[in-house]
Each structure stands twice: as structure tokens, then as C-alpha cells.
Design a protein around this motif. Sequence first.
Motif, PDB file in Angstrom:
ATOM      1  N   CYS A  97       0.829  -1.208   0.000  1.00  0.00           N
ATOM      2  CA  CYS A  97       0.000   0.000   0.000  1.00  0.00           C
ATOM      3  C   CYS A  97       0.858   1.250   0.000  1.00  0.00           C
ATOM      4  O   CYS A  97       1.761   1.409   0.807  1.00  0.00           O
ATOM      5  CB  CYS A  97      -0.952   0.015   1.190  1.00  0.00           C
ATOM      6  SG  CYS A  97      -2.115   1.395   1.065  1.00  0.00           S
ATOM      7  N   CYS A 109      -0.569   4.399   0.199  1.00  0.00           N
ATOM      8  CA  CYS A 109      -1.357   5.541   0.658  1.00  0.00           C
ATOM      9  C   CYS A 109      -0.541   6.393   1.626  1.00  0.00           C
ATOM     10  O   CYS A 109       0.467   5.962   2.166  1.00  0.00           O
ATOM     11  CB  CYS A 109      -2.675   5.077   1.286  1.00  0.00           C
ATOM     12  SG  CYS A 109      -2.534   4.542   3.004  1.00  0.00           S
ATOM     13  N   CYS A 124       0.172   4.894   5.077  1.00  0.00           N
ATOM     14  CA  CYS A 124       1.188   3.832   5.075  1.00  0.00           C
ATOM     15  C   CYS A 124       2.581   4.429   4.867  1.00  0.00           C
ATOM     16  O   CYS A 124       3.559   3.939   5.431  1.00  0.00           O
ATOM     17  CB  CYS A 124       0.880   2.793   4.009  1.00  0.00           C
ATOM     18  SG  CYS A 124      -0.494   1.709   4.476  1.00  0.00           S
TER      19      CYS A 124
END
Length: 133
Positions: free
Chosen positions: A30, A32, A35
Motif C-alpha cells: 500500500c 497511501c 502507510c
Amino acid sequence: MQTKNKLNGECLCGKVSWEMHGPYEFFGICQCSRCRKVTGAAFATNLFVKPEQFSWLSGKNKRGEYILSPPNTFGNAFCNNCGSRVPRQTARGWMLAPLGSTMELPDIDPTLVCPEDHTDWFTNLEEILKKGK
Ligand SMILES: [Zn+2]
Ligand SMILES: [Zn+2]
């Protein structure tokens, strides 16, 4: 490198360690912003397993946890000694293990999560993953 159904992981200082076995539910990469913040890196590598497939070997009580306020389900767990990310149980009941702490290769392929949400300095991860195969 041969893939493995049984994996071991540990934090940088080695006080917190664990083992887990498949079948693995999900291996997410991930990118994002949460993260990225929680890892300080371009992406997080999270392996999800059922609690009965996971065991602490040491240091379960040497961990700290930080969970964002509801309705967020995001959080982090870390070794109180060295600060490395370590596994935690998610709000949905999965054990989430940072796969970067495991030296072996799991017998599950990664899935790219949030492909549109990434840094400008680290792009095109899908192409990088394809080239690595
Ligand atoms: Zn540690
Ligand atoms: Zn994320």
C-alpha cells in the motif's frame, strides 16, 4: 528464492518475534499517505493472516500500539525498544504483519493497494513489480 508457507519475523533489535503460516489471506503493498507516514517509506508491505495462524515467539508485551480515533481503522504497532513496526490485530480481527520484517518469501503474490495514491518521487510501482518477476 523458494517460497514458504511458514514464515518468521522479528523487529530490528530482536526482542519482538513471531511466526505465521498460510494459507495467507492477503499480501498488500500500500502506497497511501498513511502507510507512507507509518513506515517512512514509499509503501507498506502488509501480510494478513487469521489469528490462529499466528504465534508470538517473544516480546508480545514489549509492543506499543497507536490507533487513530474512530471511525478510522488505521493504526500502528511497534517494538518499545527499537521502534520497528511489528504485528497487530486489526479492528476486523486479522493479524497484520509487516512483511519487511520477514526474511523469507511467502507463497502468496502481492496486491497493489491504492495505486493512485503515491508519492511523486516514487511512481510506476506496477511496472517495477512486473519487471521484478
Ligand atoms: Zn525491537
Ligand atoms: Zn495504506
